[in-house]
Write a protein that holds these residues in place. Sequence first.
Motif, PDB file in Angstrom:
ATOM      1  N   LEU A  73      15.603 -16.275  -5.685  1.00 23.88           N
ATOM      2  CA  LEU A  73      15.134 -17.340  -4.869  1.00 23.88           C
ATOM      3  C   LEU A  73      15.934 -17.024  -3.431  1.00 23.88           C
ATOM      4  N   SER A  74      15.204 -16.715  -2.509  1.00 21.83           N
ATOM      5  CA  SER A  74      15.734 -16.460  -0.962  1.00 21.83           C
ATOM      6  C   SER A  74      16.680 -17.342  -0.429  1.00 21.83           C
ATOM      7  N   HIS A  75      16.178 -18.644  -0.663  1.00 23.25           N
ATOM      8  CA  HIS A  75      16.953 -19.977  -0.397  1.00 23.25           C
ATOM      9  C   HIS A  75      16.243 -20.993  -1.146  1.00 23.25           C
ATOM     10  N   HIS A  76      16.871 -22.303  -0.941  1.00 26.23           N
ATOM     11  CA  HIS A  76      16.366 -23.412  -1.707  1.00 26.23           C
ATOM     12  C   HIS A  76      15.338 -24.295  -0.901  1.00 26.23           C
ATOM     13  N   HIS A  77      14.495 -23.885   0.111  1.00 29.10           N
ATOM     14  CA  HIS A  77      13.352 -24.779   0.672  1.00 29.10           C
ATOM     15  C   HIS A  77      12.448 -24.817  -0.298  1.00 29.10           C
ATOM     16  N   PRO A  78      11.900 -25.864  -0.629  1.00 30.93           N
ATOM     17  CA  PRO A  78      10.642 -25.912  -1.621  1.00 30.93           C
ATOM     18  C   PRO A  78       9.508 -25.075  -1.240  1.00 30.93           C
ATOM     19  N   ASP A  79       9.180 -24.824  -0.014  1.00 39.40           N
ATOM     20  CA  ASP A  79       7.975 -24.015   0.075  1.00 39.40           C
ATOM     21  C   ASP A  79       8.321 -22.392  -0.533  1.00 39.40           C
ATOM     22  N   ASN A  80       9.571 -22.234  -0.805  1.00 41.15           N
ATOM     23  CA  ASN A  80       9.983 -20.816  -1.667  1.00 41.15           C
ATOM     24  C   ASN A  80      10.171 -21.032  -2.940  1.00 41.15           C
ATOM     25  N   THR A  81      10.542 -22.188  -3.620  1.00 40.63           N
ATOM     26  CA  THR A  81      10.823 -22.554  -5.017  1.00 40.63           C
ATOM     27  C   THR A  81       9.955 -23.217  -5.797  1.00 40.63           C
ATOM     28  N   VAL A  92      17.577 -16.759 -13.107  1.00 38.12           N
ATOM     29  CA  VAL A  92      17.295 -17.306 -11.718  1.00 38.12           C
ATOM     30  C   VAL A  92      18.547 -16.768 -10.873  1.00 38.12           C
ATOM     31  N   HIS A  93      18.290 -16.250  -9.723  1.00 38.09           N
ATOM     32  CA  HIS A  93      19.388 -15.673  -8.889  1.00 38.09           C
ATOM     33  C   HIS A  93      19.239 -16.491  -7.601  1.00 38.09           C
ATOM     34  N   ASP A  94      20.402 -16.933  -7.191  1.00 42.53           N
ATOM     35  CA  ASP A  94      20.390 -17.328  -5.706  1.00 42.53           C
ATOM     36  C   ASP A  94      21.758 -16.876  -5.094  1.00 42.53           C
ATOM     37  N   HIS A  95      22.112 -17.578  -3.993  1.00 41.26           N
ATOM     38  CA  HIS A  95      23.109 -17.090  -3.022  1.00 41.26           C
ATOM     39  C   HIS A  95      24.489 -17.382  -3.705  1.00 41.26           C
ATOM     40  N   PRO A 124      22.148 -15.046   6.026  1.00 37.70           N
ATOM     41  CA  PRO A 124      22.053 -16.357   6.538  1.00 37.70           C
ATOM     42  C   PRO A 124      21.320 -16.481   7.859  1.00 37.70           C
ATOM     43  N   GLY A 125      20.784 -17.211   8.279  1.00 37.38           N
ATOM     44  CA  GLY A 125      20.131 -17.626   9.386  1.00 37.38           C
ATOM     45  C   GLY A 125      18.932 -18.588   9.523  1.00 37.38           C
ATOM     46  N   HIS A 126      17.787 -18.531   8.503  1.00 36.79           N
ATOM     47  CA  HIS A 126      16.868 -19.554   8.275  1.00 36.79           C
ATOM     48  C   HIS A 126      17.724 -20.828   7.652  1.00 36.79           C
ATOM     49  N   SER A 127      18.247 -20.208   6.871  1.00 35.51           N
ATOM     50  CA  SER A 127      19.395 -21.442   6.238  1.00 35.51           C
ATOM     51  C   SER A 127      20.834 -20.803   5.983  1.00 35.51           C
ATOM     52  N   ALA A 128      21.913 -21.699   5.721  1.00 38.19           N
ATOM     53  CA  ALA A 128      23.114 -20.938   5.446  1.00 38.19           C
ATOM     54  C   ALA A 128      23.142 -20.291   4.191  1.00 38.19           C
ATOM     55  N   GLU A 129      22.244 -20.374   3.224  1.00 39.33           N
ATOM     56  CA  GLU A 129      22.225 -19.741   1.827  1.00 39.33           C
ATOM     57  C   GLU A 129      21.348 -18.536   1.602  1.00 39.33           C
ATOM     58  N   ASP A 130      20.667 -18.099   2.636  1.00 37.90           N
ATOM     59  CA  ASP A 130      19.709 -17.286   2.502  1.00 37.90           C
ATOM     60  C   ASP A 130      20.305 -15.886   1.990  1.00 37.90           C
ATOM     61  N   PRO A 159      12.587 -22.417  14.298  1.00 35.28           N
ATOM     62  CA  PRO A 159      12.572 -23.788  14.618  1.00 35.28           C
ATOM     63  C   PRO A 159      13.419 -24.597  13.807  1.00 35.28           C
ATOM     64  N   VAL A 160      13.981 -24.064  12.501  1.00 36.05           N
ATOM     65  CA  VAL A 160      14.915 -24.345  11.673  1.00 36.05           C
ATOM     66  C   VAL A 160      16.208 -23.902  11.449  1.00 36.05           C
ATOM     67  N   ALA A 161      16.187 -22.667  12.177  1.00 33.79           N
ATOM     68  CA  ALA A 161      17.626 -21.945  12.105  1.00 33.79           C
ATOM     69  C   ALA A 161      18.830 -22.689  12.696  1.00 33.79           C
ATOM     70  N   PRO A 162      19.833 -23.000  11.817  1.00 32.90           N
ATOM     71  CA  PRO A 162      21.129 -23.712  12.545  1.00 32.90           C
ATOM     72  C   PRO A 162      21.573 -23.004  13.417  1.00 32.90           C
ATOM     73  N   ASP A 163      21.671 -21.609  13.409  1.00 26.23           N
ATOM     74  CA  ASP A 163      22.694 -20.787  14.619  1.00 26.23           C
ATOM     75  C   ASP A 163      21.545 -19.456  14.708  1.00 26.23           C
ATOM     76  N   ARG A 164      21.135 -19.185  16.090  1.00 27.11           N
ATOM     77  CA  ARG A 164      20.324 -18.227  16.202  1.00 27.11           C
ATOM     78  C   ARG A 164      21.114 -17.004  16.429  1.00 27.11           C
ATOM     79  N   ASP A 165      22.396 -16.938  16.731  1.00 28.00           N
ATOM     80  CA  ASP A 165      23.367 -15.531  16.594  1.00 28.00           C
ATOM     81  C   ASP A 165      23.196 -15.284  15.029  1.00 28.00           C
ATOM     82  N   THR A 166      23.345 -16.034  14.272  1.00 25.45           N
ATOM     83  CA  THR A 166      23.390 -15.750  12.759  1.00 25.45           C
ATOM     84  C   THR A 166      22.155 -15.174  12.401  1.00 25.45           C
ATOM     85  N   LEU A 167      21.140 -15.791  12.667  1.00 27.59           N
ATOM     86  CA  LEU A 167      19.793 -15.246  12.444  1.00 27.59           C
ATOM     87  C   LEU A 167      19.630 -13.763  12.935  1.00 27.59           C
TER      88      LEU A 167
END
Length: 197
Positions: A73-81, A92-95, A124-130, A159-167
């Motif tokens: 799981l790349s991250h925990h958003h429902p559209d990916n899980t 199952v593997h996550d961050h 991290p970038g789209h979410s902190a857990e990517d 549009p949902v990235a919390p921090d553009r520099d981290t992304l």
Amino acid sequence: MTEKPLGTSARYTVLTTGYTLSTGPGVAATVSYVRDGDRHVIVDPGMVAHRDRILGPLAELGLGPDDITDVVLSHHHPDNTMNVGLFGRARVHDHKAEYLDDQWTDRDAEGHELTGSLRLIRTPGHSAEDITLLAGTADGVVAFVGDLWWRPDGPADDPVAPDRDTLRTSRLRVMAASDVIVPGHGEPFATVERVPV
């Protein structure tokens, strides 16, 4: 530790190519299958129009849900899980951990190797857990990035990235370590193509 997996024996198939509201009628994840030796891995079994969009292509490869040994799981958003439950026998593997049945084993994803050709890294970038799965294949390294990129064209400003520099930092890291990128909601693309960072 080098970013790239040392092995080159992995093979992959995109089971279903995802889309977002701007490119399709709704939202669907790009769901991929990766094989290395006796490891059968599904990446981001998320939202799809019907679960046959995952299970049908898998059956064409001669595999059923019980053949899958691992889910990433790349991250925990429902559209990916959303469809992780299809693979009830898989680890199952996550961050931060690995899960199997009633066992929860803490471990950092950074540098975790499923095999000599399959390595997880934190992106991290789209979410902190990517996280990203790097797969060493005979043709180069394939990066399964979840929503670090939604599609080949970005979006440049998630549009949902919390921090553009981290992304941006994570995108540059993936580009340096891979030859092909499989985004969360679109077709795979070559790292050398001009893509938003």
